[in-house]
Design an enzyme around this catalytic site. Structure first.
Site, PDB file in Angstrom:
ATOM      1  CG  HIS A 203      -2.079   0.922   1.072  1.00  7.68           C
ATOM      2  ND1 HIS A 203      -1.992   2.274   1.288  1.00  7.68           N
ATOM      3  CD2 HIS A 203      -3.344   0.664   0.671  1.00  7.68           C
ATOM      4  CE1 HIS A 203      -3.173   2.808   1.044  1.00  7.68           C
ATOM      5  NE2 HIS A 203      -4.012   1.869   0.658  1.00  7.68           N
TER       6      HIS A 203
ATOM      7  CG  ASP B 259      -8.261  -4.771  -2.917  1.00  6.77           C
ATOM      8  OD1 ASP B 259      -9.480  -4.600  -2.756  1.00  6.77           O
ATOM      9  OD2 ASP B 259      -7.520  -3.900  -3.416  1.00  6.77           O
TER      10      ASP B 259
HETATM   11  N1  CMC Z   1       4.203  -7.814  -3.883  1.00  9.45           N
HETATM   12  C1  CMC Z   1       5.561  -7.811  -3.941  1.00  9.45           C
HETATM   13  N2  CMC Z   1       6.311  -6.705  -3.903  1.00  9.45           N
HETATM   14  C2  CMC Z   1       5.677  -5.534  -3.788  1.00  9.45           C
HETATM   15  C3  CMC Z   1       4.289  -5.452  -3.693  1.00  9.45           C
HETATM   16  C4  CMC Z   1       3.546  -6.652  -3.757  1.00  9.45           C
HETATM   17  N3  CMC Z   1       2.215  -6.628  -3.712  1.00  9.45           N
HETATM   18  N4  CMC Z   1       3.927  -4.166  -3.602  1.00  9.45           N
HETATM   19  C5  CMC Z   1       5.063  -3.456  -3.621  1.00  9.45           C
HETATM   20  N5  CMC Z   1       6.122  -4.279  -3.742  1.00  9.45           N
HETATM   21  C6  CMC Z   1       7.535  -3.902  -3.800  1.00  9.45           C
HETATM   22  C7  CMC Z   1       7.888  -3.412  -5.192  1.00  9.45           C
HETATM   23  O1  CMC Z   1       8.305  -4.474  -6.032  1.00  9.45           O
HETATM   24  C8  CMC Z   1       8.985  -2.418  -4.894  1.00  9.45           C
HETATM   25  O2  CMC Z   1      10.156  -3.135  -4.607  1.00  9.45           O
HETATM   26  P1  CMC Z   1      11.610  -2.545  -5.030  1.00  9.45           P
HETATM   27  O3  CMC Z   1      11.730  -1.271  -4.266  1.00  9.45           O
HETATM   28  O4  CMC Z   1      12.560  -3.593  -4.610  1.00  9.45           O
HETATM   29  O5  CMC Z   1      11.546  -2.324  -6.511  1.00  9.45           O
HETATM   30  C9  CMC Z   1       8.542  -1.773  -3.585  1.00  9.45           C
HETATM   31  O6  CMC Z   1       7.719  -2.782  -2.950  1.00  9.45           O
HETATM   32  C10 CMC Z   1       7.718  -0.521  -3.793  1.00  9.45           C
HETATM   33  O7  CMC Z   1       6.636  -0.860  -4.681  1.00  9.45           O
HETATM   34  P2  CMC Z   1       5.822   0.217  -5.514  1.00  9.45           P
HETATM   35  O8  CMC Z   1       4.958  -0.510  -6.472  1.00  9.45           O
HETATM   36  O9  CMC Z   1       6.746   1.241  -6.082  1.00  9.45           O
HETATM   37  O10 CMC Z   1       5.020   0.924  -4.361  1.00  9.45           O
HETATM   38  P3  CMC Z   1       3.704   1.757  -4.522  1.00  9.45           P
HETATM   39  O11 CMC Z   1       3.535   2.547  -3.287  1.00  9.45           O
HETATM   40  O12 CMC Z   1       3.685   2.505  -5.797  1.00  9.45           O
HETATM   41  O13 CMC Z   1       2.625   0.591  -4.662  1.00  9.45           O
HETATM   42  C11 CMC Z   1       0.710  -0.668  -4.730  1.00  9.45           C
HETATM   43  C12 CMC Z   1       1.464   0.455  -3.999  1.00  9.45           C
HETATM   44  C13 CMC Z   1      -0.591  -0.882  -4.013  1.00  9.45           C
HETATM   45  C14 CMC Z   1       0.430  -0.205  -6.171  1.00  9.45           C
HETATM   46  C15 CMC Z   1       1.590  -1.947  -4.741  1.00  9.45           C
HETATM   47  O14 CMC Z   1       1.865  -2.358  -3.428  1.00  9.45           O
HETATM   48  C16 CMC Z   1       0.927  -3.063  -5.536  1.00  9.45           C
HETATM   49  O15 CMC Z   1       1.018  -3.077  -6.761  1.00  9.45           O
HETATM   50  N6  CMC Z   1       0.247  -4.021  -4.846  1.00  9.45           N
HETATM   51  C17 CMC Z   1      -0.443  -5.116  -5.529  1.00  9.45           C
HETATM   52  C18 CMC Z   1      -1.795  -4.646  -6.036  1.00  9.45           C
HETATM   53  C19 CMC Z   1      -2.768  -4.404  -4.901  1.00  9.45           C
HETATM   54  O16 CMC Z   1      -2.926  -5.208  -4.014  1.00  9.45           O
HETATM   55  N7  CMC Z   1      -3.464  -3.247  -4.983  1.00  9.45           N
HETATM   56  C20 CMC Z   1      -4.467  -2.868  -3.982  1.00  9.45           C
HETATM   57  C21 CMC Z   1      -4.014  -1.654  -3.240  1.00  9.45           C
HETATM   58  S1  CMC Z   1      -4.880  -1.317  -1.718  1.00  9.45           S
HETATM   59  C22 CMC Z   1      -6.545  -1.213  -2.019  1.00  9.45           C
HETATM   60  C23 CMC Z   1      -6.980  -0.486  -3.227  1.00  9.45           C
HETATM   61  O17 CMC Z   1      -6.512   0.597  -3.518  1.00  9.45           O
HETATM   62  O18 CMC Z   1      -7.837  -1.019  -3.901  1.00  9.45           O
END
Ligand code: CMC
Length: 377
Positions: free
Chosen positions: A260, A314
């Site tokens: 998140h 989720d």
């Molecule tokens: N599984 C594995 N690694 C992850 C995940 C995950 N779900 N989420 C983030 N990371 C890692 C990512 O690979 C990165 O690692 P590194 O720094 O080594 O490259 C680091 O954590 C930062 O990730 P990011 O994608 O740049 O972080 P963000 O703040 O932009 O992402 C997010 C937030 C929600 C988009 C992301 O965590 C994600 O894609 N999660 C999976 C999809 C998901 O469950 N979405 C629902 C979000 S909450 C409810 C909603 O909004 O509906």
């Protein structure tokens, strides 16, 4: 004035808001200052909607009036039903919902968003009619008749009735209503921001909600709840969780339902949803998906805790809906049915001091290039 570029606007405040607050390090979510756990324990989705929209809990008379107003606006025009009938049955329900909500606005053409009374009725209609559209689409696409709402049934019961033609077990309605509370609002997330950008042009609320629905659909936002259940089904058993999690992480694939932008600990909504799973399973038996999910959470906890990545809202919600027999592609529309309250609360708040969203960009292209005629390219 030059600014730092923040990809994804991470950490950039886009609004001042008194609607909800997230403490991402302590795992606290409050709506108008009240923790969501407390609302799930004592409130209902409609009472919580009132709280979000109008800033305080209603008294008994106000609540009765609000519930009556929503209850009596749940029907949809036959033309909206006809519209749903002509859409391709294999299309995604979020697309059907987005199109139907945009079309809904054509029946209520009051464009003056400075009209407070008109805004109230728009909010009532949107909260009331989204569940009817979702249930109607779910039935019509498989050739079943649309079931109109029943005024004698509360909000959650009525939705499950319109979907299944059966009045649900009281526990199902309670659990479902709590799920709606948990999804009703969440500060400046992508779908709320999308809606606020649209609303800042003084577009009508149906158009604003249609924008939000479009943003919610994506797998990085609301669409993750569908992906989670597909991922858990694919993993299959708790024993398969370890190789599956390893394979995903090594392949640089994200675990759906984890991570998140704001929470760096477990999302408090995921904890409540797990409790709701337990309540449901005590009556209806467990779900194999839940066992897989717990195994995945444990393994992911070991592998990802240094990055502050834990289950989000989720991760466990889909397991509840799946146990209730709801089709996977309807999970995100259920999210929209709840989140529309938050979108509308932000809309009403923003209208009080509206300013057109018109951000800047950092131009990284060239200047002074010459046009080259096509025969010389
Ligand atoms: N599984 C594995 N690694 C992850 C995940 C995950 N779900 N989420 C983030 N990371 C890692 C990512 O690979 C990165 O690692 P590194 O720094 O080594 O490259 C680091 O954590 C930062 O990730 P990011 O994608 O740049 O972080 P963000 O703040 O932009 O992402 C997010 C937030 C929600 C988009 C992301 O965590 C994600 O894609 N999660 C999976 C999809 C998901 O469950 N979405 C629902 C979000 S909450 C409810 C909603 O909004 O509906």
């Amino acid at each position: 004035m030059p600014h730092d570029f923040m990809p994804g606007l991470a950490g950039v405040p886009a609004a001042k808001s008194a609607i909800s607050d997230v403490d991402g390090t302590r795992g606290i979510l409050e709506y108008r200052g009240i923790r969501v756990e407390e609302l799930c324990q004592h409130s209902s989705f409609l009472e919580t909607s009132y709280l979000l929209l109008f800033g305080r809990l209603p008294n008994a008379t106000e609540l009765t009036q609000w519930v009556n107003d929503v209850t009596h606006h749940r029907r949809i025009k036959f033309r909206i039903v006809d519209l749903l009938k002509v859409m391709p049955e294999h299309g995604h329900p979020m697309d059907a919902l987005q199109a139907a909500v945009a079309a809904l606005g054509m029946f209520y053409p009051g464009r003056n968003v400075k009209d407070v009374e008109n805004n109230y009725w728009s909010a009532v209609r949107l909260i009331a009619k989204l569940p009817t559209i979702v249930a109607a689409w779910a039935r019509l696409r498989r050739g079943d008749e649309y079931i109109p709402p029943r005024d004698d049934l509360p909000f959650a019961d009525n939705f499950l009735y319109m979907l299944t033609e059966n009045t649900p077990h009281p526990l199902w309605s309670e659990v479902f209503d709590d799920c709606l509370i948990l999804h009703a609002e969440h500060t400046m997330n992508a779908s709320t921001f999308a809606g606020m950008v649209t609303a800042s042009t003084l577009a009508d609320p149906y158009t604003m909600v249609a924008s939000s629905i479009g943003a919610l659909k994506g797998p990085l936002h609301g669409g993750a709840n569908e992906e989670v259940v597909m991922m858990l089904r694919e993993i299959g058993t708790p024993a398969q969780a370890k190789p599956a999690v390893e394979a995903r992480l090594q392949g640089k694939n994200k675990l759906m339902g984890f991570g998140h932008r704001v929470y760096k600990v477990k999302d408090p909504r995921a904890t409540v949803l797990q409790e709701l799973c337990m309540r449901l399973f005590n009556v209806c038996g467990t779900s194999p998906l839940y066992e897989v999910a717990v195994a995945v959470e444990q393994l992911a906890g070991e592998r990802l805790k240094d990055k502050g990545i834990y289950p989000n809202v989720d991760f466990y919600s889909g397991i509840i809906y799946d146990k209730m027999g709801i089709e996977v592609d309807l999970f995100t529309p259920l999210f929209a049915m709840a989140r529309v309250s938050g979108w509308l609360a932000h809309w009403l708040e923003q209208l009080r001091e509206n300013k057109l969203y018109r951000p800047d960009q950092i131009y990284s292209g060239e200047h002074n290039r010459q046009y080259v005629p096509i025969d010389r390219r």
